[in-house]
Design an enzyme around this catalytic site. Structure first.
Site, PDB file in Angstrom:
ATOM      1  N   GLY A 240       0.824  -1.202   0.000  1.00 40.85           N
ATOM      2  CA  GLY A 240       0.000   0.000   0.000  1.00 40.85           C
ATOM      3  C   GLY A 240       0.852   1.244   0.000  1.00 40.85           C
ATOM      4  O   GLY A 240       1.996   1.243  -0.479  1.00 40.85           O
ATOM      5  N   SER A 241       0.330   2.297   0.554  1.00 42.29           N
ATOM      6  CA  SER A 241       1.015   3.592   0.546  1.00 42.29           C
ATOM      7  C   SER A 241       2.153   3.626   1.565  1.00 42.29           C
ATOM      8  O   SER A 241       2.203   2.824   2.502  1.00 42.29           O
ATOM      9  CB  SER A 241       0.016   4.706   0.873  1.00 42.29           C
ATOM     10  OG  SER A 241      -0.420   4.586   2.217  1.00 42.29           O
ATOM     11  N   GLU A 262       5.658  -3.626   0.871  1.00 48.09           N
ATOM     12  CA  GLU A 262       5.820  -3.134  -0.504  1.00 48.09           C
ATOM     13  C   GLU A 262       4.971  -1.879  -0.602  1.00 48.09           C
ATOM     14  O   GLU A 262       3.739  -1.951  -0.606  1.00 48.09           O
ATOM     15  CB  GLU A 262       5.384  -4.159  -1.540  1.00 48.09           C
ATOM     16  CG  GLU A 262       5.667  -3.648  -2.942  1.00 48.09           C
ATOM     17  CD  GLU A 262       5.216  -4.598  -4.038  1.00 48.09           C
ATOM     18  OE1 GLU A 262       5.419  -4.246  -5.212  1.00 48.09           O
ATOM     19  OE2 GLU A 262       4.671  -5.658  -3.731  1.00 48.09           O
ATOM     20  N   CYS A 296       2.607   1.072  -8.233  1.00 49.55           N
ATOM     21  CA  CYS A 296       3.788   1.575  -7.526  1.00 49.55           C
ATOM     22  C   CYS A 296       4.953   1.713  -8.486  1.00 49.55           C
ATOM     23  O   CYS A 296       5.882   2.493  -8.237  1.00 49.55           O
ATOM     24  CB  CYS A 296       4.144   0.663  -6.359  1.00 49.55           C
ATOM     25  SG  CYS A 296       4.407  -1.059  -6.818  1.00 49.55           S
TER      26      CYS A 296
END
Length: 429
Positions: A240-241, A262, A296
């Site tokens: 995620g962020s 990640e 990403c």
């Protein structure tokens, strides 16, 4: 405005074919929406924190049994899962398109990644080696044995709604671990479908695979926190962020659990004077605009040498102006929708900040394709003369910041001058 075919009937039919109980799709508070049309596809019941604890306890009991199954036998379960994914590839990919907004080829590619990791993990099940070490003692050696870890928690993001689970789960299963998956609340339906496919594989495998070996937790932040904080989850893999990672990492560290994070990326490419500009144009266009900038690994910053800037950037702007934006189910469409209104608003806010910093913007406007509840936007190219603060910020949308450079060292330093990192590239012959 273009009227798109409804996604509801197609989604329900796909879920039925994938083995999801129709009774699970109605009566809850969590609205599962399609970014393609903006429609609500289902309303799911969310797990409470107490129910999450029960799911984790069941998974722990499954782990205690599963760790005793020989590793090559555990690999057979993953092989069967790969076979179920092969048979369901088209249906699951179509559901990814409806729920995450990916174009058809990307949905198919994501499911293929699931199949590939199952193949890899099946082979790995016969290669769980340990070292044999010499010691000072005569007639003595030390042997290293790796033990199963326990319940592996997986928290995944909307932009890779199924592949991230498989990367973690296939390896966890062959290593003797159970998996509890908390999917993004924006993409719970694909998770239900994957869980149904796993249960088909487990039924074929037989009683050696216990109940609770793979489990789902449906819900928002509270459910994710319950998974992160549970003492019987020794490893959490979260995607995620960067903001999410800063929350998850310390919570796991506080109880000495392990984290696989990640997170975001603010990826850059350098276009050198020697670059093949035709190849560069194709590579940059897909890297920056594919998946509507919601990866990403999306290309977000581009440093172009002075000597080729005036030849290359107009061609890139023309590509931005001509790229097909629309229904990701349609052939020839490269850019589908943003996942929701919040993503569109974040994109527009970033463009306003870029404009205030002196950026010249091409594209970026909303494209009215499917009504007020679906958010399509033309990809944006921002020419800017310096790496302003907004350029250093990762906006999960199709925005590419383009800057000139004259010396390679200068471009490399600028490329590395962000907190997010992740990937780098250079176009040169």
């Amino acid at each position: 405005m273009t009227t798109l075919p409804s996604a509801i009937a197609d989604a329900r039919a796909l879920l039925t074919r994938l083995g999801v109980d129709p009774a699970a799709l109605d009566g809850g508070a969590l609205a599962a929406r399609s970014p393609v049309t903006g429609e609500v596809l289902a309303r799911l019941r969310e797990h409470s924190a107490g129910e999450a604890a029960q799911v984790i306890e069941t998974a722990h009991q499954a782990f205690l049994a599963w760790r005793k199954v020989p590793a090559p036998r555990r690999g057979e379960l993953v092989r069967l899962l790969g076979e179920e994914l092969r048979a369901a590839k088209d249906n699951l990919a179509a559901l990814v398109t409806l729920e995450a907004g990916k174009v058809t080829s990307e949905g198919l590619g994501e499911v293929q990644e699931m199949i590939d990791i199952c193949d890899y993990a099946t082979g790995l099940s016969r290669q769980l080696f340990g070292l044999t070490l010499a010691t000072e003692r005569p007639s003595h050696r030390m042997m290293e044995t790796w033990h199963p870890l326990g319940v592996v928690g997986v928290i995944s993001a909307f932009n890779f709604p199924v592949a991230v689970w498989s990367w973690n789960a296939a390896l966890a299963f062959v290593c003797g671990d159970a998996v509890v998956w908390k999917p993004s609340e924006k993409t719970p339906l694909t998770a239900l479908a994957v869980q149904a496919l796993f249960e088909k594989a487990r039924a074929k495998f037989g009683p050696d695979a216990p109940d609770g070996l793979s489990s789902l937790l449906i819900g928002g932040r509270a459910v994710g926190e319950a998974l992160v904080d549970h003492p019987k989850v020794p490893l959490v893999s979260a995607t995620g962020s960067t903001a999410m990672g800063r929350q998850v990492g310390p919570r796991l560290a506080a109880r000495f659990a392990r984290a696989l994070l990640e997170l975001g990326g603010n990826n850059a490419a350098i276009v050198a004077p020697s670059a093949d500009l035709d190849l560069t144009l194709r590579g940059v266009a897909f890297a920056a605009m594919g998946t509507a900038g919601q990866r990403c690994t999306t290309l977000r910053r581009l440093f172009v040498h002075d000597s080729v800037y005036d030849a290359f950037v107009p061609r890139l702007k023309a590509a931005y102006a001509s790229v097909p934006v629309g229904d990701p189910r349609a052939g020839g469409v490269l850019v589908g929708p943003l996942v929701d209104k919040a993503a569109f608003d974040a994109m527009q806010d970033a463009l306003e900040q870029a404009r205030a910093a002196g950026g010249a913007i091409t594209g970026g406007a909303r494209v009215d394709i499917a009504g007020p509840d679906a958010f399509y936007a033309a990809p944006a190219l921002v020419e800017i003369d310096h790496q302003a603060e907004i350029v250093r910020h990762e906006t999960f949308a199709p925005i590419l910041y383009v800057m000139r450079y004259s010396e390679l060292d200068e471009a490399i330093a600028a490329q590395n001058d962000v907190a997010q990192g992740l990937s780098s590239s250079i176009f040169t012959l």
